[in-house]
Design a protein around this motif. Structure first.
Motif, PDB file in Angstrom:
ATOM      1  N   ALA A   1       0.904  -1.202  -0.266  1.00 13.90           N
ATOM      2  CA  ALA A   1      -0.371  -0.041   0.101  1.00 13.90           C
ATOM      3  C   ALA A   1       1.214   1.059   0.088  1.00 13.90           C
ATOM      4  O   ALA A   1       1.531   1.059   1.026  1.00 13.90           O
ATOM      5  N   THR A   2       0.461   2.282  -1.125  1.00 16.57           N
ATOM      6  CA  THR A   2       1.109   3.409  -0.886  1.00 16.57           C
ATOM      7  C   THR A   2       0.545   4.613   0.691  1.00 16.57           C
ATOM      8  O   THR A   2      -0.302   4.467   0.445  1.00 16.57           O
ATOM      9  N   LYS A   3       1.929   4.241   0.750  1.00 13.98           N
ATOM     10  CA  LYS A   3       1.644   5.479   2.315  1.00 13.98           C
ATOM     11  C   LYS A   3       1.604   8.107   1.627  1.00 13.98           C
ATOM     12  O   LYS A   3       2.253   7.214   0.289  1.00 13.98           O
ATOM     13  N   GLU A   4       0.629   8.611   2.341  1.00 17.06           N
ATOM     14  CA  GLU A   4       0.254   9.674   2.094  1.00 17.06           C
ATOM     15  C   GLU A   4       2.647   9.959   2.197  1.00 17.06           C
ATOM     16  O   GLU A   4       2.788   9.463   3.225  1.00 17.06           O
ATOM     17  N   LYS A   5       1.826  10.825   1.194  1.00 18.94           N
ATOM     18  CA  LYS A   5       3.490  11.845   1.436  1.00 18.94           C
ATOM     19  C   LYS A   5       3.549  11.983   2.946  1.00 18.94           C
ATOM     20  O   LYS A   5       2.298  12.514   3.364  1.00 18.94           O
ATOM     21  N   PRO A   6       4.854  12.001   4.211  1.00 23.53           N
ATOM     22  CA  PRO A   6       4.536  12.411   5.052  1.00 23.53           C
ATOM     23  C   PRO A   6       4.895  13.673   5.767  1.00 23.53           C
ATOM     24  O   PRO A   6       5.266  14.141   4.764  1.00 23.53           O
ATOM     25  N   PHE A   7       4.460  14.346   6.357  1.00 17.98           N
ATOM     26  CA  PHE A   7       4.598  15.148   7.177  1.00 17.98           C
ATOM     27  C   PHE A   7       6.063  15.225   8.646  1.00 17.98           C
ATOM     28  O   PHE A   7       5.208  14.900   9.166  1.00 17.98           O
ATOM     29  N   ILE A   8       6.595  15.685   7.863  1.00 15.97           N
ATOM     30  CA  ILE A   8       8.493  15.553   9.077  1.00 15.97           C
ATOM     31  C   ILE A   8       8.174  16.915   9.584  1.00 15.97           C
ATOM     32  O   ILE A   8       8.887  17.629   8.886  1.00 15.97           O
ATOM     33  N   THR A   9       8.600  16.524  10.837  1.00 16.05           N
ATOM     34  CA  THR A   9       8.873  17.830  11.789  1.00 16.05           C
ATOM     35  C   THR A   9      10.737  17.214  12.051  1.00 16.05           C
ATOM     36  O   THR A   9      10.465  15.969  13.340  1.00 16.05           O
ATOM     37  N   PHE A  10      11.398  17.712  12.133  1.00 19.84           N
ATOM     38  CA  PHE A  10      12.806  17.426  12.722  1.00 19.84           C
ATOM     39  C   PHE A  10      12.770  18.323  14.409  1.00 19.84           C
ATOM     40  O   PHE A  10      12.683  19.291  13.698  1.00 19.84           O
ATOM     41  N   VAL A  11      13.522  17.597  15.379  1.00 21.48           N
ATOM     42  CA  VAL A  11      13.360  18.553  16.700  1.00 21.48           C
ATOM     43  C   VAL A  11      14.539  18.044  17.202  1.00 21.48           C
ATOM     44  O   VAL A  11      15.059  17.708  17.676  1.00 21.48           O
ATOM     45  N   LEU A  12      15.625  20.115  17.028  1.00 20.47           N
ATOM     46  CA  LEU A  12      16.446  19.708  17.292  1.00 20.47           C
ATOM     47  C   LEU A  12      17.397  20.656  18.730  1.00 20.47           C
ATOM     48  O   LEU A  12      16.684  21.519  18.715  1.00 20.47           O
ATOM     49  N   GLY A  13      18.122  20.661  19.508  1.00 16.74           N
ATOM     50  CA  GLY A  13      18.536  21.591  19.963  1.00 16.74           C
ATOM     51  C   GLY A  13      20.220  20.558  21.357  1.00 16.74           C
ATOM     52  O   GLY A  13      19.585  19.203  20.954  1.00 16.74           O
ATOM     53  N   GLY A  14      20.534  21.199  21.697  1.00 11.66           N
ATOM     54  CA  GLY A  14      21.296  20.204  23.037  1.00 11.66           C
ATOM     55  C   GLY A  14      20.766  19.732  24.157  1.00 11.66           C
ATOM     56  O   GLY A  14      19.590  19.258  24.754  1.00 11.66           O
ATOM     57  N   PRO A  15      21.949  18.475  24.906  1.00 14.34           N
ATOM     58  CA  PRO A  15      21.187  17.317  25.733  1.00 14.34           C
ATOM     59  C   PRO A  15      20.351  18.282  26.404  1.00 14.34           C
ATOM     60  O   PRO A  15      20.902  19.374  27.292  1.00 14.34           O
ATOM     61  N   GLY A  16      19.187  18.068  27.352  1.00 13.05           N
ATOM     62  CA  GLY A  16      19.074  18.733  28.107  1.00 13.05           C
ATOM     63  C   GLY A  16      17.810  19.813  28.532  1.00 13.05           C
ATOM     64  O   GLY A  16      17.390  20.866  28.510  1.00 13.05           O
ATOM     65  N   SER A  17      17.847  20.387  26.782  1.00 12.86           N
ATOM     66  CA  SER A  17      17.285  21.471  26.235  1.00 12.86           C
ATOM     67  C   SER A  17      15.641  21.385  25.903  1.00 12.86           C
ATOM     68  O   SER A  17      15.513  22.190  25.485  1.00 12.86           O
ATOM     69  N   GLY A  18      15.457  20.432  26.514  1.00  8.83           N
ATOM     70  CA  GLY A  18      13.720  19.422  26.908  1.00  8.83           C
ATOM     71  C   GLY A  18      13.371  19.344  25.712  1.00  8.83           C
ATOM     72  O   GLY A  18      11.494  19.569  25.508  1.00  8.83           O
ATOM     73  N   LYS A  19      13.674  18.854  24.674  1.00  8.56           N
ATOM     74  CA  LYS A  19      13.054  17.896  23.609  1.00  8.56           C
ATOM     75  C   LYS A  19      11.798  17.325  23.447  1.00  8.56           C
ATOM     76  O   LYS A  19      10.729  17.257  22.842  1.00  8.56           O
TER      77      LYS A  19
END
Ligand code: UP5
Ligand code: MG
Length: 190
Positions: free
Chosen positions: A1-19
């Motif tokens: 089955a083909t999937k719909e195009k994903p909506f991708i969010t990358f969540v960046l930040g240093g260690p312990g920044s609260g990601k």
């Protein structure tokens, strides 16, 4: 089955920044699927998989696990889950991670969040966490901070240049920080 195009969010930040903390709030309010690269890697260690020992020694040193290992784990989650809206937390950590993801997954993030936090605050938070993580000691934290500055900064700059970066002031209460995050996702609900 083909999937719909994903909506991708990358969540960046240093260690312990609260990601991880803010990802939980985003999931609660907007129902995206949270994929923490660090959690997936720790799960591999716990399951004694073939890559477990490589992952453990890399995490103890605060270094970056080979891209193919991390991407394989992310890909499996993305393919097997019903959702097509992903919050990818703590990845990509370096330009090589970023380029490998684009090649293997064949997708770019729609948006990128960057939790901007001073080092002394990040150190304080990580040392207070007390969840028994093998990398939450002062020696490994110093290494994680160095790796973040040297290798994650170029990724942040790349997405900033592309106009995809949302920089968030990660100092304050969890509510104060989520107030900055909320409108970024609310526009897609309209
Ligand atoms: N806290 C949260 N928000 C707060 C606030 N506003 N005020 C006060 N306290 C706050 O938060 C950290 C602590 O602070 C918690 O106790 C929280 O309650 C409190 P958290 O939300 O956990 O921060 P987060 O940014 O998620 O911190 P984390 O330590 O998970 O970040 P890292 O990026 O260091 O860890 P990650 O799990 O992503 O990676 C670990 C290691 O895995 C890496 O160092 C690397 O070796 C390896 N890795 C790879 O190699 N490749 C990858 O792709 C991913 C990881
Ligand atoms: Mg985390």
């Amino acid at each position: 089955a083909t999937k719909e195009k994903p909506f991708i969010t990358f969540v960046l930040g240093g260690p312990g920044s609260g990601k991880g903390t803010q990802c939980a709030r985003i999931v609660e309010t907007f129902g995206l699927t949270h994929l923490s690269a660090g959690d997936l890697l720790r799960r591999e260690i716990a399951s004694n998989s073939a890559d477990g020992s490589t992952i453990l020694s890399t995490i103890k040193e605060g270094k970056i696990v080979p891209s193919e290992i991390t991407i394989k784990l992310l890909q499996k989650e993305m393919e097997t889950c019903d959702s097509s809206k992903f919050l990818i937390d703590g990845f990509p950590r370096c330009e090589e991670n970023r380029i490998a993801f684009e090649q293997i997954i064949g997708a770019e993030p729609n948006i990128v969040l960057f939790f901007d936090c001073p080092e002394e605050e990040m150190v304080k938070r990580v040392l207070n966490r007390n969840q028994g993580r093998v990398d939450d000691n002062i020696d490994t934290i110093k290494k994680r901070l160095k790796v973040f500055e040297a290798l994650n900064r170029p990724v942040i700059n790349y997405y900033s240049d592309k106009g995809k970066l949302y920089k968030i002031n990660a100092v304050g209460t969890e509510d104060e920080i989520f107030k900055q995050v909320h409108p970024i996702f609310a526009v897609y609900e309209a």
